[in-house]
Design a protein around this motif. Sequence first.
Motif, short mmCIF file in Angstrom:
data_model
loop_
_atom_site.label_atom_id
_atom_site.label_comp_id
_atom_site.label_asym_id
_atom_site.label_seq_id
_atom_site.Cartn_x
_atom_site.Cartn_y
_atom_site.Cartn_z
N ALA A 1 10.60 -16.17 40.88
CA ALA A 1 9.16 -15.90 40.80
C ALA A 1 8.84 -14.99 39.61
O ALA A 1 7.82 -15.16 38.94
CB ALA A 1 8.67 -15.27 42.10
N VAL A 2 9.71 -14.01 39.36
CA VAL A 2 9.48 -13.10 38.24
C VAL A 2 9.41 -13.89 36.93
O VAL A 2 8.56 -13.63 36.08
CB VAL A 2 10.60 -12.03 38.16
CG1 VAL A 2 10.39 -11.14 36.94
CG2 VAL A 2 10.61 -11.18 39.43
N LYS A 3 10.28 -14.87 36.78
CA LYS A 3 10.28 -15.69 35.56
C LYS A 3 8.92 -16.36 35.36
O LYS A 3 8.41 -16.41 34.23
CB LYS A 3 11.39 -16.74 35.64
CG LYS A 3 11.44 -17.65 34.43
CD LYS A 3 12.61 -18.63 34.52
CE LYS A 3 12.66 -19.51 33.27
NZ LYS A 3 13.83 -20.40 33.27
N GLN A 4 8.32 -16.86 36.42
CA GLN A 4 7.03 -17.52 36.30
C GLN A 4 5.91 -16.53 35.98
O GLN A 4 4.98 -16.84 35.23
CB GLN A 4 6.71 -18.28 37.58
CG GLN A 4 7.67 -19.42 37.88
CD GLN A 4 7.78 -20.40 36.74
OE1 GLN A 4 6.77 -20.86 36.19
NE2 GLN A 4 9.01 -20.73 36.34
N LEU A 5 6.00 -15.33 36.53
CA LEU A 5 5.01 -14.30 36.19
C LEU A 5 5.06 -13.95 34.72
O LEU A 5 4.02 -13.81 34.05
CB LEU A 5 5.25 -13.04 37.04
CG LEU A 5 4.96 -13.16 38.53
CD1 LEU A 5 5.45 -11.92 39.26
CD2 LEU A 5 3.46 -13.34 38.77
N VAL A 6 6.28 -13.79 34.21
CA VAL A 6 6.44 -13.47 32.80
C VAL A 6 5.86 -14.59 31.93
O VAL A 6 5.20 -14.34 30.92
CB VAL A 6 7.92 -13.22 32.47
CG1 VAL A 6 8.13 -13.08 30.96
CG2 VAL A 6 8.43 -11.98 33.19
N ALA A 7 6.08 -15.84 32.35
CA ALA A 7 5.56 -16.99 31.60
C ALA A 7 4.04 -17.02 31.58
O ALA A 7 3.44 -17.60 30.66
CB ALA A 7 6.10 -18.29 32.19
N MET A 8 3.40 -16.38 32.55
CA MET A 8 1.94 -16.31 32.59
C MET A 8 1.40 -15.06 31.89
O MET A 8 0.19 -14.83 31.89
CB MET A 8 1.45 -16.34 34.04
CG MET A 8 1.60 -17.68 34.72
SD MET A 8 1.00 -17.67 36.45
CE MET A 8 -0.76 -17.33 36.20
N GLY A 9 2.29 -14.27 31.32
CA GLY A 9 1.85 -13.09 30.61
C GLY A 9 1.45 -11.94 31.50
O GLY A 9 0.75 -11.01 31.06
N ILE A 10 1.88 -11.95 32.76
CA ILE A 10 1.55 -10.87 33.69
C ILE A 10 2.40 -9.65 33.36
O ILE A 10 3.61 -9.76 33.15
CB ILE A 10 1.81 -11.30 35.15
CG1 ILE A 10 1.02 -12.56 35.49
CG2 ILE A 10 1.49 -10.16 36.11
CD1 ILE A 10 -0.45 -12.39 35.57
N ASP A 11 1.78 -8.50 33.30
CA ASP A 11 2.50 -7.24 33.09
C ASP A 11 3.21 -6.87 34.39
O ASP A 11 2.57 -6.50 35.37
CB ASP A 11 1.52 -6.14 32.68
CG ASP A 11 2.20 -4.80 32.42
OD1 ASP A 11 3.44 -4.70 32.56
OD2 ASP A 11 1.48 -3.83 32.09
N VAL A 12 4.54 -6.99 34.41
CA VAL A 12 5.30 -6.74 35.64
C VAL A 12 6.01 -5.39 35.58
O VAL A 12 6.99 -5.16 36.29
CB VAL A 12 6.33 -7.87 35.90
CG1 VAL A 12 5.62 -9.19 36.16
CG2 VAL A 12 7.32 -8.01 34.74
N SER A 13 5.50 -4.47 34.79
CA SER A 13 6.11 -3.16 34.68
C SER A 13 5.78 -2.31 35.90
O SER A 13 4.81 -2.57 36.63
CB SER A 13 5.62 -2.44 33.42
OG SER A 13 4.23 -2.14 33.52
N GLU A 14 6.58 -1.29 36.11
CA GLU A 14 6.31 -0.36 37.21
C GLU A 14 5.01 0.39 36.97
O GLU A 14 4.30 0.74 37.91
CB GLU A 14 7.49 0.61 37.36
CG GLU A 14 8.78 -0.09 37.80
CD GLU A 14 9.94 0.87 37.98
OE1 GLU A 14 9.78 2.06 37.66
OE2 GLU A 14 11.01 0.42 38.43
N GLU A 15 4.68 0.62 35.68
CA GLU A 15 3.43 1.31 35.35
C GLU A 15 2.21 0.47 35.77
O GLU A 15 1.13 1.01 36.03
CB GLU A 15 3.37 1.59 33.84
CG GLU A 15 4.38 2.61 33.33
CD GLU A 15 5.79 2.06 33.25
OE1 GLU A 15 6.74 2.89 33.18
OE2 GLU A 15 5.96 0.82 33.27
#
Length: 422
Positions: A52-66
């Motif tokens: 799922a993380v891979k797909q979020l990154v592909a959508m340009g979602i900021d997945v940082s802890e910040e």
Amino acid sequence: MAETADVIVVGAGPAGSATAFHLAQAGLEVVLLEKTAFPREKVCGDGLTPRAVKQLVAMGIDVSEEAGWLRNKGLRVIGGGHRLQLDWPELASYPDYGLVRRRDDFDEQLARAAQKAGARLYERCNVAGPVRDERTGRIVGVEAKLGAEKKPVTFTAPVVVAADGNSSRLSLAMDRHRDARRPMGVAVRTYFTTPRHDDDYLESWFELWDRREAKKRLLPGYGWIFGMGDGTSNVGLGVLNTSPSFQELDWREVLRTWCETLPPEWQFTPEHMTGPIRGAALPMAFNRKPHYARGLMLVGDSGGLVNPFNGEGIAYAMESGRIAAEVISQAQARQTPAQRELALRGYSKVLRDTYGGYYTLGRAFVQLIGNPTIMRVAAERGMGHPVLMRFLLKLLANLTDPTGGDAMDRVINGLTKVAPRA
């Protein structure tokens, strides 16, 4: 009121928002219809694997802890008297971490990303049914009621995507019914305030019991504890319908009973519960087909894409949305209606090629663990072998490199290739 578009997407969960995002990125006019308004609640474990993380990154979602995401290092499994901590594998194809985020916030982030990419998002838009071509029976749009005033509106488009979840009223209206022979599961969960809220591993317990009779029965499923990082943990369970007592059990009571067996200092007790126990169905292993016919394409739960090995749905919802968008984009570039239809029919084949063999293995797995004896022996003996458990983590989470991987990857990939793609 009437609106036209290249594609209509019904449902703004992870599947629908991912579909709309990738369609908009490809330059197509897409409307995304959501029956409720954000933020809104959904039943889920809130834990995301590296897929799922891979797909979020592909959508340009900021997945940082910040940005408010809680990262996890892997999976802690408990059962058969064993406790084992397994890190997510290091792969070229996927990141080596998972994430946790509440679904009410998670879904809105994806819908806003689709909107930002150019999709026209309509909230409080309740789709009443399909608009069909009277001559061919093909879906050419949907009728809906918009806003608090329930204003009638007709949306028309050459392609409609059903991303409206397990019940998928749109699929049913187009005579697309579930296959009862395919596995189904149920998930129930709630939240507790707890000192365990900042755990950096997802936790799975492989021993859930039906305790209604003198001789307790081991259920085919697992309990989970996912720390949310905000003072609470998501605590829930997922169970398969291969259990003989599946239709009889009160799953909320099973969750309460399991929580009573956990250490009291974790505070998984009624007075620390922050919300009700909610439940949802888990449609697995292509339990609704065909995935494309007569202008209607199914993505995510509407097409039964939940992983039968572990009950994960979000990754496959987003992946199927991306695949659907790619197929539709290619079809739109064809010169004639016949050529476009040929391209659209390829969607079902892409899904079979991508997941068919793996889901066939998953269906066999579901049947095996439906036997309480096999489930018990597997937990007791398998958990004592860390190498075997690392292999199972890769298999159950569907995390391998397709090329250049290690021996475990080659075995798993080989199995999925030879298994029938049904």
